[in-house]
Design a protein around this motif. Structure first.
Motif, PDB file in Angstrom:
ATOM      1  N   ASP A  91       0.820  -1.207   0.000  1.00 58.50           N
ATOM      2  CA  ASP A  91       0.000   0.000   0.000  1.00 58.50           C
ATOM      3  C   ASP A  91       0.860   1.267   0.000  1.00 58.50           C
ATOM      4  OD1 ASP A  91      -2.351  -1.383  -0.100  1.00 58.50           O
ATOM      5  OD2 ASP A  91      -2.719  -1.320   2.062  1.00 58.50           O
ATOM      6  N   HIS A  92       2.020   1.192   0.645  1.00 59.85           N
ATOM      7  CA  HIS A  92       2.922   2.346   0.593  1.00 59.85           C
ATOM      8  C   HIS A  92       3.287   2.662  -0.854  1.00 59.85           C
ATOM      9  CE1 HIS A  92       6.341   4.985   1.361  1.00 59.85           C
ATOM     10  NE2 HIS A  92       7.035   4.223   0.539  1.00 59.85           N
ATOM     11  N   LEU A  93       3.627   1.649  -1.619  1.00 55.69           N
ATOM     12  CA  LEU A  93       4.011   1.873  -3.014  1.00 55.69           C
ATOM     13  C   LEU A  93       2.808   2.273  -3.868  1.00 55.69           C
ATOM     14  CD1 LEU A  93       6.537  -1.054  -3.569  1.00 55.69           C
ATOM     15  CD2 LEU A  93       7.033   1.347  -3.080  1.00 55.69           C
ATOM     16  N   ARG A  94       1.631   1.776  -3.512  1.00 56.40           N
ATOM     17  CA  ARG A  94       0.433   2.113  -4.302  1.00 56.40           C
ATOM     18  C   ARG A  94       0.087   3.595  -4.184  1.00 56.40           C
ATOM     19  NH1 ARG A  94      -4.247  -1.961  -2.870  1.00 56.40           N
ATOM     20  NH2 ARG A  94      -5.289  -0.787  -4.537  1.00 56.40           N
ATOM     21  N   VAL A  95       0.531   4.251  -3.114  1.00 53.13           N
ATOM     22  CA  VAL A  95       0.324   5.696  -2.983  1.00 53.13           C
ATOM     23  C   VAL A  95       1.119   6.445  -4.052  1.00 53.13           C
ATOM     24  CG1 VAL A  95       0.748   7.699  -1.496  1.00 53.13           C
ATOM     25  CG2 VAL A  95      -0.197   5.591  -0.517  1.00 53.13           C
ATOM     26  N   TYR A  96       2.332   5.942  -4.341  1.00 49.23           N
ATOM     27  CA  TYR A  96       3.226   6.626  -5.275  1.00 49.23           C
ATOM     28  C   TYR A  96       3.023   6.204  -6.728  1.00 49.23           C
ATOM     29  CZ  TYR A  96       5.768   8.265  -1.189  1.00 49.23           C
ATOM     30  OH  TYR A  96       6.105   8.870  -0.009  1.00 49.23           O
ATOM     31  N   ALA A  97       2.479   5.029  -6.955  1.00 51.06           N
ATOM     32  CA  ALA A  97       2.367   4.508  -8.321  1.00 51.06           C
ATOM     33  C   ALA A  97       1.641   5.456  -9.273  1.00 51.06           C
ATOM     34  CB  ALA A  97       1.696   3.133  -8.296  1.00 51.06           C
ATOM     35  N   ARG A 106       3.106  -3.004 -10.744  1.00 47.69           N
ATOM     36  CA  ARG A 106       4.527  -2.663 -10.643  1.00 47.69           C
ATOM     37  C   ARG A 106       4.988  -2.669  -9.189  1.00 47.69           C
ATOM     38  NH1 ARG A 106       9.538  -2.997 -12.589  1.00 47.69           N
ATOM     39  NH2 ARG A 106      10.814  -1.184 -12.016  1.00 47.69           N
ATOM     40  N   CYS A 107       4.069  -2.413  -8.264  1.00 49.80           N
ATOM     41  CA  CYS A 107       4.433  -2.403  -6.841  1.00 49.80           C
ATOM     42  C   CYS A 107       4.954  -3.771  -6.411  1.00 49.80           C
ATOM     43  CB  CYS A 107       3.228  -2.002  -5.994  1.00 49.80           C
ATOM     44  SG  CYS A 107       2.587  -0.351  -6.364  1.00 49.80           S
ATOM     45  N   ASP A 108       4.255  -4.817  -6.805  1.00 57.05           N
ATOM     46  CA  ASP A 108       4.705  -6.164  -6.440  1.00 57.05           C
ATOM     47  C   ASP A 108       6.008  -6.522  -7.157  1.00 57.05           C
ATOM     48  OD1 ASP A 108       2.717  -6.985  -4.567  1.00 57.05           O
ATOM     49  OD2 ASP A 108       1.291  -7.198  -6.222  1.00 57.05           O
ATOM     50  N   GLU A 109       6.190  -6.016  -8.361  1.00 56.52           N
ATOM     51  CA  GLU A 109       7.423  -6.299  -9.094  1.00 56.52           C
ATOM     52  C   GLU A 109       8.642  -5.745  -8.374  1.00 56.52           C
ATOM     53  OE1 GLU A 109       7.147  -4.828 -13.057  1.00 56.52           O
ATOM     54  OE2 GLU A 109       5.418  -6.081 -13.599  1.00 56.52           O
ATOM     55  N   VAL A 110       8.556  -4.485  -7.941  1.00 56.89           N
ATOM     56  CA  VAL A 110       9.730  -3.890  -7.290  1.00 56.89           C
ATOM     57  C   VAL A 110       9.941  -4.448  -5.889  1.00 56.89           C
ATOM     58  CG1 VAL A 110       9.725  -1.796  -8.681  1.00 56.89           C
ATOM     59  CG2 VAL A 110       8.411  -1.859  -6.544  1.00 56.89           C
ATOM     60  N   LEU A 111       8.857  -4.840  -5.217  1.00 60.90           N
ATOM     61  CA  LEU A 111       9.022  -5.476  -3.908  1.00 60.90           C
ATOM     62  C   LEU A 111       9.785  -6.795  -4.055  1.00 60.90           C
ATOM     63  CD1 LEU A 111       5.548  -4.789  -2.268  1.00 60.90           C
ATOM     64  CD2 LEU A 111       7.757  -3.877  -1.534  1.00 60.90           C
ATOM     65  N   ALA A 112       9.439  -7.552  -5.074  1.00 59.66           N
ATOM     66  CA  ALA A 112      10.170  -8.801  -5.321  1.00 59.66           C
ATOM     67  C   ALA A 112      11.618  -8.501  -5.691  1.00 59.66           C
ATOM     68  CB  ALA A 112       9.488  -9.591  -6.439  1.00 59.66           C
ATOM     69  N   VAL A 114      13.568  -6.143  -4.652  1.00 62.53           N
ATOM     70  CA  VAL A 114      14.403  -5.796  -3.498  1.00 62.53           C
ATOM     71  C   VAL A 114      14.315  -6.823  -2.376  1.00 62.53           C
ATOM     72  CG1 VAL A 114      14.236  -3.336  -4.018  1.00 62.53           C
ATOM     73  CG2 VAL A 114      12.628  -4.364  -2.378  1.00 62.53           C
ATOM     74  N   GLY A 115      13.680  -7.968  -2.662  1.00 64.98           N
ATOM     75  CA  GLY A 115      13.637  -9.043  -1.676  1.00 64.98           C
ATOM     76  C   GLY A 115      12.556  -8.902  -0.633  1.00 64.98           C
ATOM     77  N   LEU A 116      11.518  -8.115  -0.921  1.00 66.17           N
ATOM     78  CA  LEU A 116      10.415  -7.939   0.033  1.00 66.17           C
ATOM     79  C   LEU A 116       9.107  -8.539  -0.468  1.00 66.17           C
ATOM     80  CD1 LEU A 116      10.912  -4.248   1.291  1.00 66.17           C
ATOM     81  CD2 LEU A 116      11.450  -6.363   2.501  1.00 66.17           C
ATOM     82  N   GLY A 117       9.198  -9.414  -1.448  1.00 61.65           N
ATOM     83  CA  GLY A 117       7.974  -9.993  -2.000  1.00 61.65           C
ATOM     84  C   GLY A 117       7.125 -10.687  -0.950  1.00 61.65           C
ATOM     85  N   ALA A 118       7.768 -11.408  -0.055  1.00 64.82           N
ATOM     86  CA  ALA A 118       7.025 -12.145   0.972  1.00 64.82           C
ATOM     87  C   ALA A 118       6.464 -11.234   2.049  1.00 64.82           C
ATOM     88  CB  ALA A 118       7.931 -13.193   1.613  1.00 64.82           C
ATOM     89  N   ALA A 119       6.978  -9.996   2.118  1.00 64.35           N
ATOM     90  CA  ALA A 119       6.540  -9.052   3.152  1.00 64.35           C
ATOM     91  C   ALA A 119       5.597  -7.989   2.592  1.00 64.35           C
ATOM     92  CB  ALA A 119       7.752  -8.372   3.788  1.00 64.35           C
ATOM     93  N   ALA A 120       5.092  -8.171   1.368  1.00 61.76           N
ATOM     94  CA  ALA A 120       4.274  -7.151   0.723  1.00 61.76           C
ATOM     95  C   ALA A 120       3.037  -6.803   1.530  1.00 61.76           C
ATOM     96  CB  ALA A 120       3.876  -7.608  -0.681  1.00 61.76           C
ATOM     97  N   GLY A 121       2.464  -7.779   2.224  1.00 61.72           N
ATOM     98  CA  GLY A 121       1.236  -7.547   2.982  1.00 61.72           C
ATOM     99  C   GLY A 121       1.462  -7.200   4.443  1.00 61.72           C
ATOM    100  N   ARG A 122       2.715  -7.069   4.856  1.00 57.52           N
ATOM    101  CA  ARG A 122       3.016  -6.730   6.251  1.00 57.52           C
ATOM    102  C   ARG A 122       3.011  -5.221   6.469  1.00 57.52           C
ATOM    103  NH1 ARG A 122       8.418  -9.505   8.211  1.00 57.52           N
ATOM    104  NH2 ARG A 122       8.001  -7.948   9.857  1.00 57.52           N
ATOM    105  N   ARG A 123       2.617  -4.811   7.663  1.00 56.47           N
ATOM    106  CA  ARG A 123       2.615  -3.386   7.990  1.00 56.47           C
ATOM    107  C   ARG A 123       4.050  -2.901   8.198  1.00 56.47           C
ATOM    108  NH1 ARG A 123      -2.562  -1.758   8.904  1.00 56.47           N
ATOM    109  NH2 ARG A 123      -4.060  -3.416   9.415  1.00 56.47           N
ATOM    110  N   VAL A 124       4.332  -1.712   7.679  1.00 58.98           N
ATOM    111  CA  VAL A 124       5.687  -1.190   7.703  1.00 58.98           C
ATOM    112  C   VAL A 124       6.151  -0.906   9.133  1.00 58.98           C
ATOM    113  CG1 VAL A 124       7.186   0.670   6.861  1.00 58.98           C
ATOM    114  CG2 VAL A 124       5.370  -0.224   5.404  1.00 58.98           C
ATOM    115  N   GLY A 125       5.215  -0.651  10.044  1.00 57.79           N
ATOM    116  CA  GLY A 125       5.574  -0.378  11.427  1.00 57.79           C
ATOM    117  C   GLY A 125       6.358  -1.498  12.082  1.00 57.79           C
ATOM    118  N   ALA A 138      12.837   0.389  -3.221  1.00 51.77           N
ATOM    119  CA  ALA A 138      11.752  -0.057  -4.105  1.00 51.77           C
ATOM    120  C   ALA A 138      10.955   1.142  -4.614  1.00 51.77           C
ATOM    121  CB  ALA A 138      10.838  -1.032  -3.363  1.00 51.77           C
ATOM    122  N   THR A 139      10.764   2.145  -3.757  1.00 53.56           N
ATOM    123  CA  THR A 139      10.027   3.344  -4.159  1.00 53.56           C
ATOM    124  C   THR A 139      10.750   4.066  -5.291  1.00 53.56           C
ATOM    125  OG1 THR A 139       9.267   3.573  -1.864  1.00 53.56           O
ATOM    126  CG2 THR A 139       8.947   5.454  -3.314  1.00 53.56           C
TER     127      THR A 139
END
Length: 300
Positions: A91-97, A106-112, A114-125, A138-139
């Motif tokens: 969702d953080h990346l979806r704000v900027y897309a 594209r958000c899921d592509e860049v998360l993968a 940078v190695g964060l594909g498995a953490a895409a649904g986790r809260r950034v906090g 990724a941003t």
């Protein structure tokens, strides 16, 4: 990417002073200097956030403001990214897309990437500092830019994170991208960069390949003898091209570059020359960097 005779003054402070250098595509360039050397001000001028007092900063021959859809050309991270702790990484990346002009996919592509594909649904906090750094990177990659400008990207990373960042930046450069990375610590980037641009007090003090900078490092041997004439003859006969400029006014001492102390000792013994000093000093890249940024002469 080209910086040409750029200067910037803030009140009585000359932050950047007639600075010029070029960053080549397909290479990682380290933009190095101590804190307060003018690195961030230079990057902000490159990205149109600060107007140069003189000179120009261009990307592909255009200023940042002249670029059409600049986020598709340049990905930049000039400070620690801020994240809403309640948002997921996706969702953080979806704000900027939409601002960048890319679809949500594209958000899921860049998360993968940078190695964060498995953490895409986790809260950034709940992310570690390293994960936040990856999300910030990724941003910058959302628009698939050919130019990356990163200010101190390894700040706060643990050794594993630094190792990952090195490999990732090398990968991006291998794709033909232009990568400019600033740092105040040479050792932090020396395993990553191809080229170095070193500044101090807003001025350029060195620009070359990393390999060329490495030639300034090396080993010196300090030799002293009460027989000044005999020492001079020994050096002239054996190592005339290895003499370094003197670091003091003592006539009984000679400094030789890249010569083994054992060879000097053996030659002095064979010549019957009495020695009062025979010491080796190693000069590493970090020493060269410190000498350059402290205004000391470095002999190639």
């Amino acid at each position: 990417m080209r910086i040409e005779h750029v200067s910037k003054r803030f009140g009585s402070v000359q932050a950047v002073d007639d600075l010029s250098f070029t960053v080549q595509p397909g290479r990682v360039t380290g933009f190095l200097g101590p804190n307060g050397a003018g690195k961030t001000t230079t990057l902000r001028m490159l990205l149109g956030l600060v107007v140069p007092g003189a000179g120009s900063a261009t990307i592909g021959g255009l200023t940042y403001r002249e670029l059409d859809r600049p986020a598709r050309v340049v990905g930049a991270a000039l400070e620690a990214a801020s994240f809403h702790p309640g948002r997921t990484a996706r969702d953080h990346l979806r704000v900027y897309a939409p601002q960048v002009g890319v679809p949500d996919g594209r958000c899921d592509e860049v998360l993968a990437l940078v190695g964060l594909g498995a953490a895409a649904g986790r809260r950034v906090g709940g992310f570690s500092l390293g994960m936040r750094q990856r999300l910030g990177l990724a941003t910058t990659l959302l628009g698939d830019p050919r130019v990356l400008v990163l200010d101190e990207p390894a700040n706060g990373l643990d050794p594993e994170g630094i190792a990952w960042l090195r490999g990732f930046l090398r990968h991006l450069a291998s794709e033909g991208r232009t990568v400019l990375v600033s740092s105040h610590v040479l050792s932090e980037v020396q395993q990553t960069v191809d080229d170095v641009v070193i500044v101090a007090d807003g001025r350029l003090v060195h620009s070359s390949t990393l390999a060329a900078l490495a030639t300034l490092a090396g080993r010196t041997v300090r030799v002293a003898s009460p027989d000044v004439a005999g020492l001079q003859r020994l050096v002239a006969d054996s190592w005339p091209g290895a003499v370094e400029p003197p670091d003091d006014a003592r006539p009984d001492r000679v400094v030789l570059r890249d010569v083994d102390a054992s060879a000097v000792g053996a030659a002095a013994f064979a010549a019957g020359l009495e020695l009062h000093e025979l010491t080796t000093q190693e000069t590493g890249l970090e020493d060269v960097f410190l000498q350059l940024t402290n205004g000391q002469a470095v002999v190639a």
